[in-house]
Design an enzyme around this catalytic site. Structure first.
Site, PDB file in Angstrom:
ATOM      1  CE  LYS A 150     -12.460  30.213 -10.632  1.00  0.00           C
ATOM      2  NZ  LYS A 150     -11.414  30.716  -9.706  1.00  0.00           N
ATOM      3  NE  ARG A 181     -16.990  34.635  -8.444  1.00  0.00           N
ATOM      4  CZ  ARG A 181     -16.229  35.711  -8.622  1.00  0.00           C
ATOM      5  NH1 ARG A 181     -16.352  36.741  -7.805  1.00  0.00           N
ATOM      6  NH2 ARG A 181     -15.356  35.764  -9.599  1.00  0.00           N
ATOM      7  NE  ARG A 207      -3.920  37.663 -11.034  1.00  0.00           N
ATOM      8  CZ  ARG A 207      -5.188  37.263 -11.062  1.00  0.00           C
ATOM      9  NH1 ARG A 207      -5.525  36.184 -11.752  1.00  0.00           N
ATOM     10  NH2 ARG A 207      -6.128  37.950 -10.418  1.00  0.00           N
ATOM     11  NE  ARG A 258      -7.769  41.815 -11.587  1.00  0.00           N
ATOM     12  CZ  ARG A 258      -8.277  40.586 -11.625  1.00  0.00           C
ATOM     13  NH1 ARG A 258      -7.998  39.779 -12.639  1.00  0.00           N
ATOM     14  NH2 ARG A 258      -9.051  40.148 -10.655  1.00  0.00           N
ATOM     15  NE  ARG A 307     -10.314  38.428  -5.408  1.00  0.00           N
ATOM     16  CZ  ARG A 307      -9.492  38.293  -6.442  1.00  0.00           C
ATOM     17  NH1 ARG A 307      -8.305  38.890  -6.424  1.00  0.00           N
ATOM     18  NH2 ARG A 307      -9.852  37.562  -7.481  1.00  0.00           N
TER      19      ARG A 307
END
Length: 215
Positions: A13, A88, A127, A160, A171
């Site tokens: 996104k 959300r 990441r 992260r 998630r």
């Protein structure tokens, strides 16, 4: 042009939103980025938000809706905006409708990026970002220097807290339970376009642009 981008964490996104910003000259509004800034500043809101984010859960609606309402009233949103990461839940979508009505605005389109969950796990666990300059990397798709440092400034890289596999899968489960139903919500309003997020980035972008023609 007022757009919502839907899709699970890691669906692309942010990448697609950045390309749309350049194409249309409207701002990307990422609630995730705004919340992370609050976390970094260790504000009372940020400290509370971090508890939810680290566990892979959603930040309470009253925090997120308030952030979005203030942002949509800024001057650069007069010609439109791209909402990335909000709403959300159905409750948030209802709250957004109220905010938009109060501000005399209405949505033009909702784009939902579809991706495979296992591919998302690979995307997110790989990441990394530089602690010094903020440059982002991916261990597989956009690797750092051979010694694991930043190729821009040589700084140390970090992962992260919410990019570990256990948190990511949590998630994903939260997304399927609470956010995926938004597709039907916006389909009933004749606003939804579903896009294959597994395609190459330029292909995804052109598919989105085609869907936005006439908006």
């Amino acid at each position: 042009m007022k757009i919502i981008l839907l899709g699970p964490p890691g669906a692309g996104k942010g990448t697609q939103a950045a390309m749309l910003v350049e194409r249309y000259g409207i701002p990307q509004i990422s609630t995730g980025d705004m919340l992370r800034l609050a976390v970094t500043a260790k504000s009372p809101m940020g400290v509370k938000a971090k508890e939810y984010m680290d566990a892979g859960n959603l930040v309470p609606d009253e925090v997120v809706v308030g952030i979005v309402r203030e942002r949509l009233q800024e001057d650069d949103c007069a010609a439109g905006f791209i909402l990335d990461g909000f709403p959300r839940t159905i409750l948030q979508a209802d709250a957004l409708n109220e905010v938009l009505s109060d501000l005399h605005k209405q949505l033009d389109a909702v784009i939902s990026l579809q991706v495979e969950i296992e591919s998302l796990v690979v995307r997110l666990t790989g990441r990394r970002s530089c602690l010094n300059c903020g440059k982002g990397f991916h261990l597989q798709y956009d690797p750092p220097a051979a010694d694991g440092s930043c190729t821009v400034c040589g700084g140390e890289l970090m992962q992260r807290d919410d990019d570990c596999e256990e948190t990511i899968r949590n998630r994903m489960e939260v997304y399927q339970q609470q956010t995926a139903p938004l597709e039907d919500y916006y389909r009933k309003q004749d606003l939804l376009t579903v896009v294959d997020g597994m395609a190459e980035i330029p292909v995804v972008q052109e598919t989105i642009v085609t869907a936005l023609q006439g908006c």
